[in-house]
Design an enzyme around this catalytic site. Sequence first.
Site, PDB file in Angstrom:
ATOM      1  N   ALA A   9       0.814  -1.217   0.000  1.00 37.30           N
ATOM      2  CA  ALA A   9       0.000   0.000   0.000  1.00 37.30           C
ATOM      3  C   ALA A   9       0.845   1.264   0.000  1.00 37.30           C
ATOM      4  O   ALA A   9       0.350   2.351  -0.263  1.00 37.30           O
ATOM      5  CB  ALA A   9      -0.941  -0.001   1.203  1.00 37.30           C
ATOM      6  N   ARG A  14      10.699   7.651  -2.222  1.00 36.42           N
ATOM      7  CA  ARG A  14      12.084   7.802  -2.683  1.00 36.42           C
ATOM      8  C   ARG A  14      12.309   7.329  -4.124  1.00 36.42           C
ATOM      9  O   ARG A  14      13.368   7.559  -4.704  1.00 36.42           O
ATOM     10  CB  ARG A  14      13.036   7.062  -1.728  1.00 36.42           C
ATOM     11  CG  ARG A  14      13.307   7.851  -0.465  1.00 36.42           C
ATOM     12  CD  ARG A  14      14.029   7.029   0.571  1.00 36.42           C
ATOM     13  NE  ARG A  14      13.148   6.057   1.209  1.00 36.42           N
ATOM     14  CZ  ARG A  14      13.569   5.082   2.013  1.00 36.42           C
ATOM     15  NH1 ARG A  14      14.849   4.938   2.260  1.00 36.42           N
ATOM     16  NH2 ARG A  14      12.702   4.252   2.556  1.00 36.42           N
ATOM     17  N   LYS A  21       5.389   2.310  -6.304  1.00 37.28           N
ATOM     18  CA  LYS A  21       6.670   1.597  -6.223  1.00 37.28           C
ATOM     19  C   LYS A  21       6.578   0.141  -6.664  1.00 37.28           C
ATOM     20  O   LYS A  21       7.427  -0.335  -7.430  1.00 37.28           O
ATOM     21  CB  LYS A  21       7.193   1.664  -4.782  1.00 37.28           C
ATOM     22  CG  LYS A  21       8.463   0.862  -4.565  1.00 37.28           C
ATOM     23  CD  LYS A  21       9.176   1.219  -3.298  1.00 37.28           C
ATOM     24  CE  LYS A  21       8.579   0.567  -2.097  1.00 37.28           C
ATOM     25  NZ  LYS A  21       9.397   0.837  -0.885  1.00 37.28           N
ATOM     26  N   GLU A 153      11.889  -1.451  16.501  1.00 37.92           N
ATOM     27  CA  GLU A 153      12.181  -0.617  15.343  1.00 37.92           C
ATOM     28  C   GLU A 153      13.383   0.253  15.644  1.00 37.92           C
ATOM     29  O   GLU A 153      13.624   0.628  16.786  1.00 37.92           O
ATOM     30  CB  GLU A 153      10.961   0.257  15.013  1.00 37.92           C
ATOM     31  CG  GLU A 153       9.792  -0.538  14.486  1.00 37.92           C
ATOM     32  CD  GLU A 153      10.187  -1.418  13.314  1.00 37.92           C
ATOM     33  OE1 GLU A 153      10.487  -0.876  12.246  1.00 37.92           O
ATOM     34  OE2 GLU A 153      10.214  -2.658  13.466  1.00 37.92           O
ATOM     35  N   ARG A 331       9.494  -6.430 -37.684  1.00 42.20           N
ATOM     36  CA  ARG A 331       8.479  -5.763 -36.865  1.00 42.20           C
ATOM     37  C   ARG A 331       7.298  -6.696 -36.603  1.00 42.20           C
ATOM     38  O   ARG A 331       7.245  -7.791 -37.164  1.00 42.20           O
ATOM     39  CB  ARG A 331       8.059  -4.465 -37.556  1.00 42.20           C
ATOM     40  CG  ARG A 331       9.190  -3.409 -37.523  1.00 42.20           C
ATOM     41  CD  ARG A 331       8.953  -2.300 -38.506  1.00 42.20           C
ATOM     42  NE  ARG A 331       7.664  -1.663 -38.283  1.00 42.20           N
ATOM     43  CZ  ARG A 331       7.042  -0.896 -39.168  1.00 42.20           C
ATOM     44  NH1 ARG A 331       7.587  -0.689 -40.361  1.00 42.20           N
ATOM     45  NH2 ARG A 331       5.885  -0.350 -38.883  1.00 42.20           N
ATOM     46  N   LYS A 349       7.443  -6.221 -42.048  1.00 38.96           N
ATOM     47  CA  LYS A 349       6.334  -5.838 -41.164  1.00 38.96           C
ATOM     48  C   LYS A 349       5.071  -6.548 -41.594  1.00 38.96           C
ATOM     49  O   LYS A 349       4.737  -6.530 -42.778  1.00 38.96           O
ATOM     50  CB  LYS A 349       6.127  -4.320 -41.205  1.00 38.96           C
ATOM     51  CG  LYS A 349       5.120  -3.834 -40.191  1.00 38.96           C
ATOM     52  CD  LYS A 349       4.276  -2.675 -40.689  1.00 38.96           C
ATOM     53  CE  LYS A 349       3.161  -3.165 -41.566  1.00 38.96           C
ATOM     54  NZ  LYS A 349       2.288  -2.080 -42.064  1.00 38.96           N
ATOM     55  N   ASN A 384       3.351   0.069 -49.712  1.00 37.52           N
ATOM     56  CA  ASN A 384       2.103  -0.475 -49.156  1.00 37.52           C
ATOM     57  C   ASN A 384       1.172   0.593 -48.596  1.00 37.52           C
ATOM     58  O   ASN A 384       0.110   0.282 -48.103  1.00 37.52           O
ATOM     59  CB  ASN A 384       2.425  -1.494 -48.055  1.00 37.52           C
ATOM     60  CG  ASN A 384       3.215  -0.881 -46.919  1.00 37.52           C
ATOM     61  OD1 ASN A 384       4.041   0.000 -47.139  1.00 37.52           O
ATOM     62  ND2 ASN A 384       2.963  -1.328 -45.708  1.00 37.52           N
TER      63      ASN A 384
HETATM   64  C1  UD1 Z   1       9.234  -2.784   8.430  1.00 40.70           C
HETATM   65  C2  UD1 Z   1       9.332  -3.445   9.792  1.00 40.70           C
HETATM   66  C3  UD1 Z   1      10.807  -3.580  10.173  1.00 40.70           C
HETATM   67  C4  UD1 Z   1      11.530  -4.351   9.119  1.00 40.70           C
HETATM   68  C5  UD1 Z   1      11.325  -3.725   7.740  1.00 40.70           C
HETATM   69  C6  UD1 Z   1      11.876  -4.624   6.678  1.00 40.70           C
HETATM   70  C7  UD1 Z   1       7.340  -2.745  11.024  1.00 40.70           C
HETATM   71  C8  UD1 Z   1       6.800  -1.848  12.057  1.00 40.70           C
HETATM   72  N1  UD1 Z   1       8.637  -2.637  10.773  1.00 40.70           N
HETATM   73  O1  UD1 Z   1       9.760  -1.471   8.594  1.00 40.70           O
HETATM   74  O2  UD1 Z   1      10.920  -4.219  11.415  1.00 40.70           O
HETATM   75  O3  UD1 Z   1      12.900  -4.442   9.418  1.00 40.70           O
HETATM   76  O4  UD1 Z   1       9.922  -3.548   7.462  1.00 40.70           O
HETATM   77  O5  UD1 Z   1      11.857  -3.999   5.447  1.00 40.70           O
HETATM   78  O6  UD1 Z   1       6.614  -3.537  10.458  1.00 40.70           O
HETATM   79  N2  UD1 Z   1       2.899  -0.871   4.230  1.00 40.70           N
HETATM   80  C9  UD1 Z   1       1.551  -0.854   3.973  1.00 40.70           C
HETATM   81  N3  UD1 Z   1       0.738  -0.088   4.739  1.00 40.70           N
HETATM   82  C10 UD1 Z   1       1.203   0.648   5.774  1.00 40.70           C
HETATM   83  C11 UD1 Z   1       2.573   0.628   6.046  1.00 40.70           C
HETATM   84  C12 UD1 Z   1       3.392  -0.146   5.259  1.00 40.70           C
HETATM   85  O7  UD1 Z   1       1.090  -1.521   3.040  1.00 40.70           O
HETATM   86  O8  UD1 Z   1       0.394   1.300   6.418  1.00 40.70           O
HETATM   87  C13 UD1 Z   1       3.752  -1.691   3.398  1.00 40.70           C
HETATM   88  C14 UD1 Z   1       4.767  -0.871   2.633  1.00 40.70           C
HETATM   89  O9  UD1 Z   1       4.249  -0.521   1.364  1.00 40.70           O
HETATM   90  C15 UD1 Z   1       5.922  -1.847   2.515  1.00 40.70           C
HETATM   91  C16 UD1 Z   1       5.810  -2.692   3.772  1.00 40.70           C
HETATM   92  O10 UD1 Z   1       4.489  -2.539   4.241  1.00 40.70           O
HETATM   93  O11 UD1 Z   1       5.799  -2.695   1.397  1.00 40.70           O
HETATM   94  C17 UD1 Z   1       6.809  -2.270   4.845  1.00 40.70           C
HETATM   95  O12 UD1 Z   1       6.507  -0.957   5.252  1.00 40.70           O
HETATM   96  P1  UD1 Z   1       7.616   0.104   5.611  1.00 40.70           P
HETATM   97  O13 UD1 Z   1       6.966   1.372   5.976  1.00 40.70           O
HETATM   98  O14 UD1 Z   1       8.644   0.132   4.550  1.00 40.70           O
HETATM   99  O15 UD1 Z   1       8.213  -0.546   6.924  1.00 40.70           O
HETATM  100  P2  UD1 Z   1       9.623  -0.287   7.509  1.00 40.70           P
HETATM  101  O16 UD1 Z   1       9.603   0.993   8.261  1.00 40.70           O
HETATM  102  O17 UD1 Z   1      10.660  -0.455   6.500  1.00 40.70           O
END
Ligand code: UD1
Length: 456
Positions: A9, A14, A21, A153, A331, A349, A384
């Site tokens: 989601a 970045r 993404k 975290e 093509r 083609k 053609n």
């Molecule tokens: C999370 C983990 C962390 C781990 C890391 C690995 C938690 C709190 N932390 O951190 O321990 O080392 O992943 O990469 O879980 N996403 C959603 N909805 C949300 C939030 C996130 O779908 O509300 C999805 C993001 O799109 C992503 C994944 O969940 O694909 C991870 O979310 P992200 O915010 O990147 O977590 P990190 O802070 O990296």
Amino acid sequence: MFTSIILAAGMGTRMKSEKPKVLHRVCGKPLCAWVIDASKKAGAGEVVSVIGHKAELVRGELGNACEFVLQAEQKGTGHAVMQAGEYIKRADGYVVVLNGDTPLITAETIKAAVEYHKENGNFATVLTAVLPDAAGYGRIVRANDGSVLKIVEQKDASEEEKLIKEVNSGMYVFDAESLAYALGKLTPNNAQGEYYLTDTLEILLAAGKKIGAYIIADSDEIRGINDRVQLNEAETIMRRRINENHMRNGVTIRIPESVYIEDGVEIGADTEICPNVTLKSGTRIGRNCTIGTGSVLDKAVIHDNVDILSSVILDSEVDSETHVGPFAYIRPNCRVGKDVKVGDFVELKNSTIDDSTKISHLTYIGDTDVGKSVNFGCGTVTVNYDGKKKYRSTIGDHAFIGCNTNLVSPVNVGEGAYIAAGSTITDDIPADTLSIARARQVNKHVSDEWLESKRK
Ligand code: UD1
Ligand code: CA
């Protein structure tokens, strides 16, 4: 069997992209499609992606690759998993949670983690890796006896905890009922004010349920993609995996670091792929072919013993023993037969070329059906397009087309017909006739004054 929940989601700020993404591609396939496919290969019964940012785009591109649930507001990884509550309720025993931006995770690892989870009687198993630089990741906090206590975290970690090198991959195996229970107890009491999925481990432990960690030996598998540099790093690893897989199946690849082969390409044994070749998804190549330097094949179907040198082939089929190139451009929607020559600077083609026909150089054939053993002289052009409409032509077996012929479509050249060099053909040619369609040459005597005036 297990249910797979893929978190996808997030916005991916970045990436600096209009595109969500998880739709960015590695070796021709969207990031989250790699994760979906790995889940399925590992034996997932149901796969559900949690989508939010530009959800309709993601859903549109993935189509029926998986189920979708919407997380309208991103309130953390725990909140994301909650959105799939219905799927957790009906899951068949286990739930695997994965991230949509970690394309390098393999089916083997998912399978092994599920096995580990079952064998150890865990209610939750987090997939971890040991990294030399753990910055940014959640850390795995273990007790003195090695058992897992919790995940902290980076933002919530103490100085001591920040020294831990074992990190949370963001992937887990859960007992479905226990996951539902733990999600119900989550609160956003942390530095980011989010519902952390990581907190479910502590919650389960407090409820007297066994939790554990499965350490992934190859830490590359947990690489998440946040920017284009990481996208390239992941693709470099994926490209190597794909190329090595082809090499193990009997394909020679020269300078493999320079060869880009997408997912879903088939190559027969004893085929040689030369440097700087691009093979895009949907391409199938037979045995004992050579794909020469600089060639680009996209959805091309190439039969056995075909040589292709520095050429482009799009959405077309080339039958066995045929030579293509150098610098040919085939093509979309062409079918080239057996033992054909499509030589240098030849463009085809939407045409069919039957067996043993030779088109050696500098020729354009569009919207034309060409028979067997036809010989094209250098510089033949099918005309053609009249500026409004395109027309089709046919050329019969064994016809001989002289150099620099224009075939103004629609026109039919009969079997065994000959066309004199330099002809512009506008009318059908019956079989076994010679057609000459050009002004007769005139040689004129000229005066000395005329010559002098030219040569001054
Ligand atoms: C999370 C983990 C962390 C781990 C890391 C690995 C938690 C709190 N932390 O951190 O321990 O080392 O992943 O990469 O879980 N996403 C959603 N909805 C949300 C939030 C996130 O779908 O509300 C999805 C993001 O799109 C992503 C994944 O969940 O694909 C991870 O979310 P992200 O915010 O990147 O977590 P990190 O802070 O990296
Ligand atoms: Ca992340």
